[in-house]
Design a protein around this motif. Structure first.
Motif, mmCIF file in Angstrom:
data_model
loop_
_atom_site.group_PDB
_atom_site.id
_atom_site.type_symbol
_atom_site.label_atom_id
_atom_site.label_comp_id
_atom_site.label_asym_id
_atom_site.label_seq_id
_atom_site.Cartn_x
_atom_site.Cartn_y
_atom_site.Cartn_z
ATOM 1 N N GLN A 284 8.153 2.435 12.558
ATOM 2 C CA GLN A 284 6.718 1.833 11.909
ATOM 3 C C GLN A 284 7.133 1.869 10.575
ATOM 4 O OE1 GLN A 284 4.219 5.285 13.199
ATOM 5 N NE2 GLN A 284 2.905 3.854 14.488
ATOM 6 N N GLN A 285 8.126 2.883 9.927
ATOM 7 C CA GLN A 285 8.628 2.924 8.735
ATOM 8 C C GLN A 285 9.289 1.565 8.289
ATOM 9 O OE1 GLN A 285 10.304 6.578 8.058
ATOM 10 N NE2 GLN A 285 8.476 7.594 7.718
ATOM 11 N N LEU A 286 10.301 1.154 9.190
ATOM 12 C CA LEU A 286 11.091 -0.028 9.347
ATOM 13 C C LEU A 286 10.171 -1.256 8.947
ATOM 14 C CD1 LEU A 286 14.039 1.100 11.842
ATOM 15 C CD2 LEU A 286 14.102 0.695 9.169
ATOM 16 N N LEU A 287 9.199 -1.437 9.794
ATOM 17 C CA LEU A 287 8.489 -2.540 9.800
ATOM 18 C C LEU A 287 7.291 -2.761 8.794
ATOM 19 C CD1 LEU A 287 8.085 -3.031 13.855
ATOM 20 C CD2 LEU A 287 9.857 -3.856 12.552
ATOM 21 N N ASP A 288 7.002 -1.462 8.357
ATOM 22 C CA ASP A 288 6.028 -1.489 7.330
ATOM 23 C C ASP A 288 6.313 -0.472 6.390
ATOM 24 O OD1 ASP A 288 3.933 -2.276 5.638
ATOM 25 O OD2 ASP A 288 2.337 -1.988 7.360
ATOM 26 N N PRO A 289 7.344 -0.628 5.642
ATOM 27 C CA PRO A 289 7.706 0.600 4.868
ATOM 28 C C PRO A 289 6.682 1.123 3.546
ATOM 29 C CG PRO A 289 9.002 -1.218 4.153
ATOM 30 C CD PRO A 289 8.135 -1.431 5.397
ATOM 31 N N GLU A 290 5.851 0.273 3.165
ATOM 32 C CA GLU A 290 4.701 0.322 2.164
ATOM 33 C C GLU A 290 3.521 1.324 2.586
ATOM 34 O OE1 GLU A 290 3.752 -3.252 0.274
ATOM 35 O OE2 GLU A 290 5.991 -3.822 -0.089
ATOM 36 N N ASN A 291 3.405 1.348 4.051
ATOM 37 C CA ASN A 291 2.109 2.279 4.305
ATOM 38 C C ASN A 291 2.641 3.101 5.274
ATOM 39 O OD1 ASN A 291 -0.136 0.430 3.094
ATOM 40 N ND2 ASN A 291 1.240 -1.020 4.175
ATOM 41 N N LYS A 292 1.872 3.980 5.523
ATOM 42 C CA LYS A 292 2.078 5.279 6.536
ATOM 43 C C LYS A 292 0.797 4.922 7.604
ATOM 44 C CE LYS A 292 3.695 8.579 3.485
ATOM 45 N NZ LYS A 292 3.679 10.142 3.119
#
Length: 323
Positions: A284-292
């Motif tokens: 999840q962090q790799l694909l969308d690092p700007e959000n949690k």
């Protein structure tokens, strides 16, 4: 009309999707070979037949397993396979000892949220390189991949670091010079470290594959690896090898049965490292690092309609009735 107590009890007892464990909470994996798997009135069970113990039946915790690796000599009924699918358990068809993965099932009731994010990042060369650099920094520390670093440079740096890691462990365990080798055609002639490493890595691939499928992503769209149906599996598994499988393999350099020992020891270490939640979070962090984000809610809308103007709109509605 007020429902009776019997109706209320049935509603409370009726299972829902939300009751099933999330991939974060699941057990790691189960490897089976030379067994018959079928569904009876109680659940999914594995029948093991031997001359010494006749036929023994073991019931499998299907809803709590992230993946099941089926080795040679395994048969499974369609009812049992359907139960695994309903519970979101990934089923992998593997070679002896789980050394090779030939096929895998994917749960059908999945949101495409993370698949869409993966596809957008993969299709954009700039974003794809950004994800590849983020993977490298997860392995070797922040700042190790500079803005000017190309993918070719990353591959060269990664190869040198892994080679150095092998050399350090070889000196630590006093086994002399070590060379990584994987040759299925001459499997039995390989040294214990290579046997253990191949066996542990395949178990790792199975767990990563299960996590990727549980999120609804495509295992084929990798950011560093390419041209293989498990490209993303190899990408994500590489994040954990230096911490898990490589030290484990070298510790089994004197084992007489390194493949089986690697699988058992690796399963034990997974509980200590809580690997499944880490895999989900890292993807999840790799694909969308700007959000949690947390793992998608299984009760959310599973099917929407696409609209080029307003975006996603609810499915399951007769829009012809709208005025």
């Amino acid at each position: 009309m007020t429902p009776g107590p019997g109706t209320a009890r049935r509603k409370l007892a009726a299972p829902t999707v939300a009751m099933l464990p999330r991939i974060n909470d699941s057990l790691s994996f189960l490897y089976l070979d030379i067994v018959r798997i079928h569904q009876d009135d109680t659940g999914v069970c594995a029948e093991v037949t031997s001359e010494r113990h006749a036929t023994q039946t073991v019931y499998l915790p299907t809803a709590a397993l992230s993946c099941v690796l089926l080795g040679p000599g395994t048969s499974i009924t369609s009812r049992a396979l359907a139960t695994f699918a309903r519970h979101g358990t990934t089923v992998l068809i593997t070679g002896s000892g789980g050394v090779r993965c030939y096929a895998a099932t994917q749960p059908a009731s999945l949101t495409t949220t993370w698949l869409e994010r993966q596809t957008r990042a993969w299709a954009d060369d700039t974003r794809r390189l950004t994800v590849a650099k983020a993977m490298y920094e997860k392995r070797f520390g922040p700042g190790t991949a500079t803005d000017a670093t190309s993918l070719d440079t990353l591959r060269g740096m990664e190869g040198q670091r892994v080679k150095t890691h092998y050399q350090l462990l070889a000196r630590q365990y006093k086994i002399g010079r070590f060379r990584r080798a994987y040759d299925p055609a001459s499997w039995d002639t390989q040294d214990p470290v290579n046997l253990a490493l191949s066996s542990a890595n395949t178990c790792l691939y199975g767990i990563v594959h299960a996590a990727i499928l549980a999120l609804g992503c495509s295992p084929a769209l990798g950011f560093v690896h390419n041209g293989n149906q498990q490209a993303l599996v190899y990408d994500i598994a590489d994040l954990y090898k230096a911490e898990l499988t490589i030290p484990l393999a070298f510790s089994l350099h004197a084992s007489t049965n390194p493949e089986a020992m690697a699988r058992r020891s690796f399963r034990t270490e997974l509980r200590l490292f809580r690997l499944l939640p880490r895999i989900v979070t890292d993807i999840q962090q790799l694909l969308d690092p700007e959000n949690k984000y947390e793992t998608p809610d299984p009760e959310e809308h599973l099917v929407d309609l696409w609209d080029p103007v307003v975006g996603a709109i609810p499915g399951g509605i007769n829009h012809g009735l709208e005025t």
